[in-house]
Design an enzyme around this catalytic site. Structure first.
Site, PDB file in Angstrom:
ATOM      1  N   ALA A   1       0.831  -1.203   0.000  1.00  0.00           N
ATOM      2  CA  ALA A   1       0.000   0.000   0.000  1.00  0.00           C
ATOM      3  C   ALA A   1       0.869   1.259   0.000  1.00  0.00           C
ATOM      4  CB  ALA A   1      -0.944  -0.003   1.197  1.00  0.00           C
TER       5      ALA A   1
ATOM      6  N   GLY B   1       1.910   1.614  -3.507  1.00  0.00           N
ATOM      7  CA  GLY B   1       0.689   1.766  -4.304  1.00  0.00           C
ATOM      8  C   GLY B   1       0.057   3.135  -4.165  1.00  0.00           C
ATOM      9  N   ASP B   2       0.140   3.712  -2.980  1.00  0.00           N
ATOM     10  CA  ASP B   2      -0.361   5.065  -2.752  1.00  0.00           C
ATOM     11  C   ASP B   2       0.356   6.057  -3.662  1.00  0.00           C
ATOM     12  OD1 ASP B   2      -1.753   7.208  -1.240  1.00  0.00           O
ATOM     13  OD2 ASP B   2       0.251   7.620  -0.441  1.00  0.00           O
ATOM     14  N   ALA B   3       1.666   5.924  -3.754  1.00  0.00           N
ATOM     15  CA  ALA B   3       2.450   6.818  -4.607  1.00  0.00           C
ATOM     16  C   ALA B   3       2.137   6.600  -6.085  1.00  0.00           C
ATOM     17  CB  ALA B   3       3.938   6.608  -4.343  1.00  0.00           C
TER      18      ALA B   3
END
Length: 134
Positions: free
Chosen positions: A21, A24-26
């Site tokens: 995550a 993945g957030d970036a």
């Protein structure tokens, strides 16, 4: 990114949901920023306001209800959703926050395993869904 700094795709599969995550957030944020700039938005306040509609935990959790994941992607979504994080949600409930963590974990998994075409496909679906429902 140089190959020396890239995570081996097999190691990417072994990361925990929080680590997936994290990246993945970036990854998702870059897709959103590219989209907003492509719309011609340039003022920082305007960009921030629009970006929130895409990157908030609530928006991500809503998107996660509507996308069709492969069985493998679903397993990484669950890995992220079920991960125990030390951080807590600022503006949403715990369930929504966990679902959004699963959302981000899928993007992390796809990115780290070099499934860029699928990553782009999901990002495009998500961006179009939000854009159409504004």
């Amino acid at each position: 990114m140089s190959e020396a700094h890239k995570i081996d795709s097999n190691k990417g599969k072994l990361l925990n949901g929080i680590a997936l995550a994290y990246i993945g957030d970036a990854v998702w944020e870059v897709y959103v920023r590219d989209h907003l700039l492509s719309l011609g938005l340039t003022k920082p306040g305007q960009l921030q306001k629009e970006a929130t509609m895409y990157v908030s935990a609530k928006a991500q959790a809503k998107l996660a209800e509507d996308w069709n994941l492969t069985e493998e992607e679903q397993s990484y979504f669950l890995r992220g959703r079920n991960a125990h994080s030390k951080t807590t949600a600022k503006n949403t409930d715990v369930v929504t926050y966990r679902v959004s963590t699963g959302f981000e974990a899928v993007f992390g998994f796809l990115h780290l395993t070099n499934r860029i075409e699928r990553e782009s496909q999901l990002a495009e679906f998500c961006i179009e869904t939000i854009f159409e429902n504004k």
